[in-house]
Design an enzyme around this catalytic site. Structure first.
Site, PDB file in Angstrom:
ATOM      1  CE  LYS A 151      45.001 -41.211 -25.951  1.00 46.30           C
ATOM      2  NZ  LYS A 151      44.796 -41.192 -24.484  1.00 46.30           N
ATOM      3  CE  LYS A 247      40.222 -43.267 -19.809  1.00 47.95           C
ATOM      4  NZ  LYS A 247      41.687 -43.113 -20.019  1.00 47.95           N
TER       5      LYS A 247
END
Length: 328
Positions: A151, A247
C-alpha cells in the site's frame, strides 16, 4: 415457499496496529451479513461497505431492507440485477442467493457456475502504508511470502518501494496507490517501481483524472481499481489500463463479477480478483474468480485477529477452497 431474510452488522478486529491505506487507518472491519432461509436450506453472504463510494453499514442495511419483501417472495439473482444497483448491498444478497441455491441443489457453487472443481491459489499478502522504516520491517517479516501487495500514499513512495524490495528480495511485488499519486510524484514513483521490478500498479491516479495513463509508455502493468465497478466500464478503460481489479463489493455480487471476468478476457485485460477487508465469508465467492485470475488478492482473513467458523484455510499464502459449511 417463503424465504426468511436476516440482516446483521458485525465488527471483526484487525490484527496488530490496524490496517492503513492512503485514506486512513482502521482497527476493525465492519461488515453486513445476509442470511436467507428457505425450505430448511440456509444461504449466507457478506459485504464490506466502503466509504469511498458513499456506503456505510447503515446505508447498506437499509438498501437491503427496501427490497426485503421481494427477496422473501422469491427474487432470484437475475431479478436482483434489475432490482438493486451495483455495490456492497447487492453483493451480500447475491452471494447469499448463490449459497442458498447451492445448498438446495446439493452441489457446489462452482458447479452451478459451470466451473471445474476448485483448486488452491496463491494470494497476495498486503503491507499497510507507513514510514519506509516500518514498511521495511513488515517486508522482512513477510519476505518468504511469494506475492506481496504494498500500500502506498503518494509523496515518498519511491522510498517505501525501495525499502520493501530491499527487505523482500525474492517476492513478487504489486503496489496499490489508492488514487494517491499526482503529477508531482508520478514519474518518480513509476521509476521506483521499474527499478524494483514491480509486477503491477493499482490505480495510481484518481478515477476520472487518469488521462495521463493513455499517453505514457510503461514497463509495468497498470491496473484499474477505483475506475472500475461493473462490466459496463470495461471497454472505456482499454486506452489507459492493462489490467482490471474485480471486487465483488464494487460489482454487486458474484453474478456480475463472473460476467466481468469473461468480458475482461475478451478485451485482453489481465484480471486481478481483489477484496475489501472482510472475513472468510466475503472471500469465499471470490475464490471462484480466483481460479483463472492472473493476480489474486484475497488476504482479508490473514489481516484479521478473528474470523468466522469454519474459516478458509491458508497454508502461508496458499489459499484453499472454502468449506461448504461456510459458503458454496
Amino acid at each position: 415457499m417463503m424465504r426468511s431474510v436476516e440482516i446483521e452488522t458485525q465488527r471483526f478486529r484487525i490484527a496488530g496496529e490496524g490496517f492503513a491505506i492512503s485514506r486512513g487507518r482502521r482497527t476493525h472491519a465492519e461488515v453486513v451479513k445476509v442470511v436467507l432461509t428457505e425450505g430448511g436450506a440456509r444461504g449466507q453472504g457478506e459485504c464490506v461497505p466502503y466509504a469511498r463510494y458513499g456506503e456505510s453499514v447503515e446505508s447498506v442495511s437499509e438498501q437491503i431492507r427496501l427490497i426485503q419483501q421481494a427477496i422473501e417472495q422469491g427474487l432470484d439473482r437475475k431479478g436482483l440485477l434489475e432490482a438493486m444497483p451495483a455495490g456492497a448491498a447487492r453483493n451480500a444478497v447475491d452471494c447469499a442467493l448463490w449459497d442458498l441455491e447451492a445448498k438446495k441443489a446439493g452441489k457446489g457453487a462452482a458447479k452451478l457456475a459451470g466451473l471445474p472443481s476448485l483448486t488452491p491459489v496463491t494470494t497476495a499478502y498486503t503491507l499497510s502504508v507507513d514510514t519506509p522504516e516500518k514498511m521495511a520491517g513488515a517486508a522482512a517479516d513477510a519476505a518468504e511470502r511469494p506475492l506481496l501487495k504494498v500500500k502506498l500514499a503518494g509523496a515518498g513512495d519511491d522510498e517505501r518501494i525501495a525499502a520493501v524490495r530491499e527487505n523482500a528480495p525474492r517476492a513478487t511485488l504489486i503496489v496499490d496507490a489508492n488514487e494517491a499519486w499526482d503529477e508531482s510524484c508520478f514519474e518518480i514513483n513509476m521509476a521506483a517501481c521499474t527499478r524494483a521490478g514491480v509486477a503491477l500498479i493499482e490505480q495510481p491516479l484518481p478515477a476520472g483524472k487518469d488521462r495521463l495513463l493513455a499517453e505514457i509508455e510503461r514497463s509495468v502493468v497498470i491496473c484499474a481499481d477505483e475506475s472500475l465497478h461493473t462490466s459496463a466500464d470495461l471497454a472505456g478503460l482499454k486506452d489507459r489500463y492493462d489490467a482490471v481489479n474485480i471486487k465483488l463489493d464494487k460489482a454487486g455480487g458474484l453474478t456480475e463479477a463472473l460476467t466481468m471476468a469473461r468480458l475482461a478476457r475478451e478485451l485482453e485485460f489481465k484480471v486481478m480478483i481483489g477484496c475489501m477487508l472482510g472475513t472468510s465469508l466475503a472471500m469465499a465467492p471470490s475464490f471462484l474468480i480466483a481460479q483463472t485470475a492472473d493476480f489474486v488478492d484475497l488476504d482479508g482473513p490473514l489481516l484479521l485477529a478473528e474470523d468466522r467458523e469454519p474459516p478458509i484455510r491458508f497454508d502461508g499464502s496458499l489459499m484453499h477452497a472454502p468449506d461448504p459449511a461456510l459458503w458454496g
